[in-house]
Design a protein around this motif. Sequence first.
Motif, mmCIF file in Angstrom:
data_model
loop_
_atom_site.group_PDB
_atom_site.id
_atom_site.type_symbol
_atom_site.label_atom_id
_atom_site.label_comp_id
_atom_site.label_asym_id
_atom_site.label_seq_id
_atom_site.Cartn_x
_atom_site.Cartn_y
_atom_site.Cartn_z
ATOM 1 N N GLY A 12 0.822 -1.203 0.000
ATOM 2 C CA GLY A 12 0.000 0.000 0.000
ATOM 3 C C GLY A 12 0.857 1.255 0.000
ATOM 4 O O GLY A 12 2.056 1.225 0.284
ATOM 5 N N SER A 13 0.229 2.385 -0.310
ATOM 6 C CA SER A 13 0.955 3.649 -0.446
ATOM 7 C C SER A 13 1.568 4.111 0.874
ATOM 8 O O SER A 13 2.681 4.635 0.894
ATOM 9 C CB SER A 13 0.027 4.726 -1.005
ATOM 10 N N SER A 14 0.865 3.903 1.978
ATOM 11 C CA SER A 14 1.396 4.331 3.277
ATOM 12 C C SER A 14 2.629 3.531 3.652
ATOM 13 O O SER A 14 3.633 4.084 4.128
ATOM 14 C CB SER A 14 0.332 4.180 4.360
ATOM 15 N N ALA A 15 2.565 2.217 3.432
ATOM 16 C CA ALA A 15 3.715 1.365 3.738
ATOM 17 C C ALA A 15 4.899 1.727 2.847
ATOM 18 O O ALA A 15 6.045 1.771 3.307
ATOM 19 C CB ALA A 15 3.343 -0.095 3.560
ATOM 20 N N SER A 16 4.645 2.002 1.571
ATOM 21 C CA SER A 16 5.722 2.380 0.657
ATOM 22 C C SER A 16 6.331 3.713 1.056
ATOM 23 O O SER A 16 7.552 3.898 0.970
ATOM 24 C CB SER A 16 5.189 2.458 -0.779
ATOM 25 N N ARG A 17 5.513 4.625 1.520
ATOM 26 C CA ARG A 17 6.017 5.925 1.943
ATOM 27 C C ARG A 17 6.941 5.760 3.153
ATOM 28 O O ARG A 17 8.004 6.392 3.220
ATOM 29 C CB ARG A 17 4.844 6.846 2.291
ATOM 30 N N ILE A 21 11.021 6.752 3.411
ATOM 31 C CA ILE A 21 11.544 7.615 4.476
ATOM 32 C C ILE A 21 12.705 6.914 5.185
ATOM 33 O O ILE A 21 13.676 7.557 5.607
ATOM 34 C CB ILE A 21 10.426 7.979 5.476
ATOM 35 N N ALA A 22 12.622 5.608 5.287
ATOM 36 C CA ALA A 22 13.663 4.822 5.956
ATOM 37 C C ALA A 22 14.838 4.485 5.029
ATOM 38 O O ALA A 22 15.734 3.723 5.415
ATOM 39 C CB ALA A 22 13.065 3.538 6.509
ATOM 40 N N GLY A 23 14.841 5.038 3.816
ATOM 41 C CA GLY A 23 15.939 4.795 2.897
ATOM 42 C C GLY A 23 15.832 3.475 2.156
ATOM 43 O O GLY A 23 16.840 2.928 1.708
ATOM 44 N N ARG A 24 14.609 2.986 2.014
ATOM 45 C CA ARG A 24 14.379 1.730 1.295
ATOM 46 C C ARG A 24 13.554 2.008 0.036
ATOM 47 O O ARG A 24 12.903 3.056 -0.094
ATOM 48 C CB ARG A 24 13.637 0.733 2.191
ATOM 49 N N VAL A 25 13.574 1.044 -0.894
ATOM 50 C CA VAL A 25 12.818 1.172 -2.140
ATOM 51 C C VAL A 25 11.894 -0.029 -2.292
ATOM 52 O O VAL A 25 12.365 -1.173 -2.284
ATOM 53 C CB VAL A 25 13.757 1.228 -3.364
ATOM 54 N N GLU A 40 11.955 -5.324 -0.927
ATOM 55 C CA GLU A 40 12.450 -3.974 -0.700
ATOM 56 C C GLU A 40 13.964 -3.977 -0.848
ATOM 57 O O GLU A 40 14.631 -4.994 -0.615
ATOM 58 C CB GLU A 40 12.050 -3.444 0.675
ATOM 59 N N LEU A 41 14.519 -2.831 -1.257
ATOM 60 C CA LEU A 41 15.937 -2.700 -1.533
ATOM 61 C C LEU A 41 16.505 -1.500 -0.797
ATOM 62 O O LEU A 41 15.770 -0.571 -0.437
ATOM 63 C CB LEU A 41 16.177 -2.510 -3.042
ATOM 64 N N ASP A 42 17.819 -1.509 -0.577
ATOM 65 C CA ASP A 42 18.496 -0.346 -0.022
ATOM 66 C C ASP A 42 18.593 0.726 -1.101
ATOM 67 O O ASP A 42 19.079 0.464 -2.209
ATOM 68 C CB ASP A 42 19.898 -0.727 0.466
ATOM 69 N N LYS A 82 13.070 14.842 -7.540
ATOM 70 C CA LYS A 82 14.169 14.459 -6.654
ATOM 71 C C LYS A 82 14.973 13.310 -7.261
ATOM 72 O O LYS A 82 14.465 12.553 -8.087
ATOM 73 C CB LYS A 82 13.620 14.004 -5.291
ATOM 74 N N GLN A 83 16.221 13.189 -6.837
ATOM 75 C CA GLN A 83 17.047 12.056 -7.234
ATOM 76 C C GLN A 83 16.709 10.871 -6.323
ATOM 77 O O GLN A 83 17.519 10.428 -5.502
ATOM 78 C CB GLN A 83 18.530 12.421 -7.130
ATOM 79 N N GLN A 84 15.495 10.371 -6.484
ATOM 80 C CA GLN A 84 14.997 9.305 -5.615
ATOM 81 C C GLN A 84 14.293 8.238 -6.445
ATOM 82 O O GLN A 84 13.451 8.544 -7.286
ATOM 83 C CB GLN A 84 14.025 9.872 -4.579
ATOM 84 N N VAL A 85 14.667 6.991 -6.186
ATOM 85 C CA VAL A 85 14.015 5.859 -6.849
ATOM 86 C C VAL A 85 12.753 5.525 -6.068
ATOM 87 O O VAL A 85 12.800 5.292 -4.854
ATOM 88 C CB VAL A 85 14.953 4.635 -6.880
ATOM 89 N N MET A 86 11.627 5.496 -6.752
ATOM 90 C CA MET A 86 10.348 5.284 -6.075
ATOM 91 C C MET A 86 9.914 3.815 -6.085
ATOM 92 O O MET A 86 9.336 3.324 -5.115
ATOM 93 C CB MET A 86 9.268 6.131 -6.750
ATOM 94 N N HIS A 87 10.154 3.103 -7.184
ATOM 95 C CA HIS A 87 9.715 1.710 -7.301
ATOM 96 C C HIS A 87 10.460 1.046 -8.454
ATOM 97 O O HIS A 87 10.834 1.704 -9.426
ATOM 98 C CB HIS A 87 8.206 1.644 -7.560
#
Length: 214
Positions: A12-17, A21-25, A40-42, A82-87
């Motif tokens: 779910g979206s909340s769990a993914s968020r 935040i914890a630095g996981r993908v 999930e990945l680092d 942002k330079q952020q991998v979302m999924h």
Amino acid sequence: MKFNATPRSEQGSSASRRLRIAGRVPAIVYGADAQPLNIELDHNEVFHALRKEEFHASILDMQLEGKSSQVLLRAVQWHPYKQQVMHIDFQRVAAGKALHTKVPFHFMNQETSPAVKLSSATISHVFTEIEVNCLPANLPQFIEVDLGQLVAGQSIHLSEIKPPKGVTFSSHSGDDPVIVTALVGGGAANVMTQDEVADEADLPAAGAGEEEAK
């Protein structure tokens, strides 16, 4: 290339968020007649891996709970600004099942080609990758395109590129697309003929062998 993964129980979206935040993908692995697996990945590890060409065009070794699985990268979702991998999506690889994926072109000898050295042409890479079909064991990391003989005004078509053993290029609706072309500013007046290139490079002109044989 290897990468580490951990099973992901919450969805779910909340769990993914919370993961981000914890630095996981958040990611998923599917295919090979098995149920999709949420993982999930680092973020830092996968972010740097994504900067490497082979991570996009190679069979990857996924380490999950002490077991190794072969997968292919299929899709990456990035944050809009942002330079952020979302999924990330991965596909399982079965040794005896053909793959359909994209492989990058590597353009060789561009700077030493007659087009560049003798005519100062601009080399335009019309395609930078190609879809291929092959078994996992035959998957190349890249396809070489030799530009060593390219003359200004010329183009190289897909039909002129020989695929590696066990690899076929996916059809393009029966067309023979241009892969690379040598463009010269100022029009056709700057385009050199094959004989002119041979003279400049101190090479035998086209047809010279035929004249000697007569």
